[in-house]
Design a protein around this motif. Sequence first.
Motif, short mmCIF file in Angstrom:
data_model
loop_
_atom_site.label_atom_id
_atom_site.label_comp_id
_atom_site.label_asym_id
_atom_site.label_seq_id
_atom_site.Cartn_x
_atom_site.Cartn_y
_atom_site.Cartn_z
N GLU A 304 0.83 -1.20 0.00
CA GLU A 304 0.00 0.00 0.00
C GLU A 304 0.87 1.26 0.00
O GLU A 304 0.49 2.29 -0.56
CB GLU A 304 -0.96 0.00 1.18
CG GLU A 304 -0.31 -0.06 2.55
CD GLU A 304 -1.34 -0.16 3.67
OE1 GLU A 304 -2.49 0.29 3.50
OE2 GLU A 304 -0.98 -0.69 4.74
N THR A 323 -7.05 0.48 1.13
CA THR A 323 -6.08 -0.52 1.60
C THR A 323 -6.13 -0.67 3.12
O THR A 323 -6.89 0.03 3.80
CB THR A 323 -4.66 -0.16 1.16
OG1 THR A 323 -4.30 1.11 1.73
CG2 THR A 323 -4.56 -0.08 -0.36
N GLY A 360 -5.05 3.63 5.57
CA GLY A 360 -4.71 3.14 4.24
C GLY A 360 -4.78 4.25 3.22
O GLY A 360 -4.74 5.43 3.55
#
Length: 397
Positions: A304, A323, A360
């Motif tokens: 990520e 993510t 994320g």
Amino acid sequence: MKRRFSIGSMIAAVLLTAAVTFNICYVAIWNHFSARLSALSEREEEYAKLNEIRAYLSEYYILDDLDHETLIEGAAEGMIAALPDGWSYYMNESDYAASLDTEADDFVGIGVTAYFDESAGLRVTEVYTDSPAQRAGIRFFDLIVAVNGQDTLELGSTAAFDAVRGEEGTDVVLTVFRASTGETLEITVTRARITEHELQSELLDNGIGYIRISSFAENVNVQFRAAVEELCEKGAKSLIFDVRFNPGGRLDVLADMLDLLLPEGTLIRWVDKNGREGSLSSDASRIDLPMVVLAHEYSYSAAEFFAAALQEYGAAEVVGMQTTGKCFAQTTYPLSDGSAIAISTLQYTTPSGRSLGGVGITPDYEVALSYEQTVKFTTLTFEDDPQMCKAVEILTE
């Protein structure tokens, strides 16, 4: 007028100096010893609970085959599991030995990557090409519910992985639930030496270079540079990087791969426990082509971050789903009995100083895979993969 000193007075002065020195040393030593005693006392109080538990088990526990070494293993695993970062972990001796083999890309096993789902069992997230697992019929996203007849949930994470591993040439019987068909199968796999391939690449008909990155393990950066250069030599006009189902890997490998794609500047920043800061940077040399990164909820850590750095520099657009959100790097410390702990020692941020922890990255184009598409991920054609189709559409436009 010169002053005269008798031998007696000189000896007295020397003795006085020695006495003062002794007293200073004595005080320093006593203070150090007292501090050590205090620390020892505190540690004894901290571990008194474990000693109490052990005493009760020895006195009253009904089963005779009480293995104190197993109890120590459990205590060690529990201590690391209780850490609040959520990413540190304990490896027993066999786990650690297996991890060293895996890092060398040459190990004995069945040829899969899996994670332990605490509500279901061992979930297969990758089956290596031409591996014993593939030849035996294990598929992507299969759920291993038992190993040699032992329930994986009852075994727990460490014991379940240990049960799958074994010596070269030996068999292991896996009970597999296949969600795509609803079948429960018993599959025998013969363990063998595995050579792992972390990267696959091809040039599509429309001049788009495609590279699937399975992890950021050691030497993947070397494979990556070679693949990008080969695709460019073949006439690639744009690039797709696929980090879906990628569990992450090494920061130095990640930085070297980003260096090939980004202009001069900071690639990654971090800070340690004592507040010391560090960073890795790229030089001005780069591959300057339109790029898309495919990432989703199963893209972890370095995967990520790879997408985040390219997105922040405006070098690539991200297609997929939000993510996982990891912001800690782990360092592995071997222990004296052959086991090891991997504990979070660095907190890292993106080039702009943004933490991904618990958040994320948000894709530029949110495109989901259905459950059926996820289960059949490794056999999906590009035409049946909506995330891949969107990436091609962006680069074609």
